[in-house]
Design an enzyme around this catalytic site. Sequence first.
Site, PDB file in Angstrom:
ATOM      1  N   LYS A 106       0.823  -1.219   0.000  1.00  0.00           N
ATOM      2  CA  LYS A 106       0.000   0.000   0.000  1.00  0.00           C
ATOM      3  C   LYS A 106       0.860   1.273   0.000  1.00  0.00           C
ATOM      4  CE  LYS A 106      -3.993  -2.189   2.281  1.00  0.00           C
ATOM      5  NZ  LYS A 106      -4.971  -2.100   3.402  1.00  0.00           N
ATOM      6  N   TYR A 153     -12.236  -2.075  -3.647  1.00  0.00           N
ATOM      7  CA  TYR A 153     -12.688  -2.221  -2.255  1.00  0.00           C
ATOM      8  C   TYR A 153     -14.206  -2.063  -2.106  1.00  0.00           C
ATOM      9  CZ  TYR A 153      -8.185  -2.586   0.218  1.00  0.00           C
ATOM     10  OH  TYR A 153      -6.986  -3.030   0.730  1.00  0.00           O
ATOM     11  N   ASN A 183      -2.062   0.439   6.665  1.00  0.00           N
ATOM     12  CA  ASN A 183      -1.503  -0.784   7.251  1.00  0.00           C
ATOM     13  C   ASN A 183      -0.646  -1.610   6.272  1.00  0.00           C
ATOM     14  OD1 ASN A 183      -3.589  -1.757   5.726  1.00  0.00           O
ATOM     15  ND2 ASN A 183      -4.655  -2.779   7.387  1.00  0.00           N
ATOM     16  N   HIS A 227      -2.204  -5.396   1.598  1.00  0.00           N
ATOM     17  CA  HIS A 227      -3.495  -6.070   1.408  1.00  0.00           C
ATOM     18  C   HIS A 227      -3.220  -7.504   0.988  1.00  0.00           C
ATOM     19  CE1 HIS A 227      -7.387  -7.270  -0.254  1.00  0.00           C
ATOM     20  NE2 HIS A 227      -6.691  -7.748  -1.268  1.00  0.00           N
ATOM     21  N   GLU A 232      -9.438 -10.937  -7.687  1.00  0.00           N
ATOM     22  CA  GLU A 232      -8.500  -9.834  -7.489  1.00  0.00           C
ATOM     23  C   GLU A 232      -7.278  -9.969  -8.402  1.00  0.00           C
ATOM     24  OE1 GLU A 232      -9.780  -8.981  -2.842  1.00  0.00           O
ATOM     25  OE2 GLU A 232      -7.708  -9.556  -3.281  1.00  0.00           O
TER      26      GLU A 232
HETATM   27  P1  GTP Z   1      -7.032  -6.016   3.433  1.00  0.00           P
HETATM   28  O1  GTP Z   1      -6.039  -7.098   3.175  1.00  0.00           O
HETATM   29  O2  GTP Z   1      -6.527  -4.642   3.040  1.00  0.00           O
HETATM   30  O3  GTP Z   1      -8.393  -6.336   2.868  1.00  0.00           O
HETATM   31  O4  GTP Z   1      -7.133  -5.953   5.028  1.00  0.00           O
HETATM   32  P2  GTP Z   1      -7.931  -6.899   6.003  1.00  0.00           P
HETATM   33  O5  GTP Z   1      -8.560  -8.026   5.252  1.00  0.00           O
HETATM   34  O6  GTP Z   1      -7.003  -7.225   7.129  1.00  0.00           O
HETATM   35  O7  GTP Z   1      -9.045  -5.916   6.565  1.00  0.00           O
HETATM   36  P3  GTP Z   1     -10.512  -5.602   5.992  1.00  0.00           P
HETATM   37  O8  GTP Z   1     -10.761  -6.332   4.724  1.00  0.00           O
HETATM   38  O9  GTP Z   1     -11.459  -5.756   7.118  1.00  0.00           O
HETATM   39  O10 GTP Z   1     -10.395  -4.037   5.693  1.00  0.00           O
HETATM   40  C1  GTP Z   1      -9.849  -3.591   4.463  1.00  0.00           C
HETATM   41  C2  GTP Z   1      -8.978  -2.401   4.714  1.00  0.00           C
HETATM   42  O11 GTP Z   1      -9.780  -1.307   5.151  1.00  0.00           O
HETATM   43  C3  GTP Z   1      -7.941  -2.555   5.845  1.00  0.00           C
HETATM   44  O12 GTP Z   1      -6.766  -3.200   5.437  1.00  0.00           O
HETATM   45  C4  GTP Z   1      -7.667  -1.125   6.200  1.00  0.00           C
HETATM   46  O13 GTP Z   1      -6.757  -0.527   5.288  1.00  0.00           O
HETATM   47  C5  GTP Z   1      -9.022  -0.477   6.026  1.00  0.00           C
HETATM   48  N1  GTP Z   1      -9.719  -0.394   7.309  1.00  0.00           N
HETATM   49  C6  GTP Z   1     -10.287  -1.389   8.023  1.00  0.00           C
HETATM   50  N2  GTP Z   1     -10.808  -0.922   9.176  1.00  0.00           N
HETATM   51  C7  GTP Z   1     -10.560   0.415   9.182  1.00  0.00           C
HETATM   52  C8  GTP Z   1     -10.853   1.481  10.087  1.00  0.00           C
HETATM   53  O14 GTP Z   1     -11.443   1.282  11.147  1.00  0.00           O
HETATM   54  N3  GTP Z   1     -10.416   2.734   9.715  1.00  0.00           N
HETATM   55  C9  GTP Z   1      -9.770   2.973   8.538  1.00  0.00           C
HETATM   56  N4  GTP Z   1      -9.388   4.217   8.232  1.00  0.00           N
HETATM   57  N5  GTP Z   1      -9.487   2.002   7.676  1.00  0.00           N
HETATM   58  C10 GTP Z   1      -9.876   0.746   7.980  1.00  0.00           C
HETATM   59 MG    MG Z   2      -9.797  -7.774   3.514  1.00  0.00          MG
END
Ligand code: GTP
Ligand code: MG
Length: 138
Positions: A9, A49, A112, A115, A126
């Site tokens: 990212k 997303y 973070n 992905h 994807e």
């Molecule tokens: P990905 O691999 O990026 O999909 O991450 P994940 O599977 O661990 O998390 P998830 O799919 O639940 O969320 C997708 C992405 O949304 C996360 O990786 C974060 O970048 C973002 N995200 C999730 N929760 C929050 C939040 O509370 N605040 C913000 N700003 N971003 C969030």
């Molecule tokens: Mg995810």
Amino acid sequence: TERTLSIIKPDATRRNLTGKINAKFEDAGLRIVAQKRIHLTKAQAGEFYKVHAERPFYQELVDFMASEPVVVQVLEGDNAIAKNREVMGATNPADAESGTIRAEFAESVGENSVHGSDAPETAKEEIAYFFSGLELVG
Ligand code: GTP
Ligand code: MG
């Protein structure tokens, strides 16, 4: 063997961490079989997303993912989807196990660093979103 879609990212590309993150994948036995650096438009990030479209952080997530270039890549290995998620660590770096990418490099729950696809069906979708058959050698 299995393939998964990974994205390094903008917070990580900005800090020049691509090599350090790729070393984590390779050390875990994942092979980088395709990789390119691209700058997503907001429309492309929003489409990628879209499952999160109703979440309160969606716009922030889309703006962040389109803010600077990312590195999209295909990782291959035994149980690549689960293994990649293990190496990534928990979504919130505060909860991520030590030694994981997010524990070492992530700045916040939003920014973070990586992905990773979460299931075989999403991995397939994807990968096809970013890579053509020509870019995916066996
Ligand atoms: P990905 O691999 O990026 O999909 O991450 P994940 O599977 O661990 O998390 P998830 O799919 O639940 O969320 C997708 C992405 O949304 C996360 O990786 C974060 O970048 C973002 N995200 C999730 N929760 C929050 C939040 O509370 N605040 C913000 N700003 N971003 C969030
Ligand atoms: Mg995810």
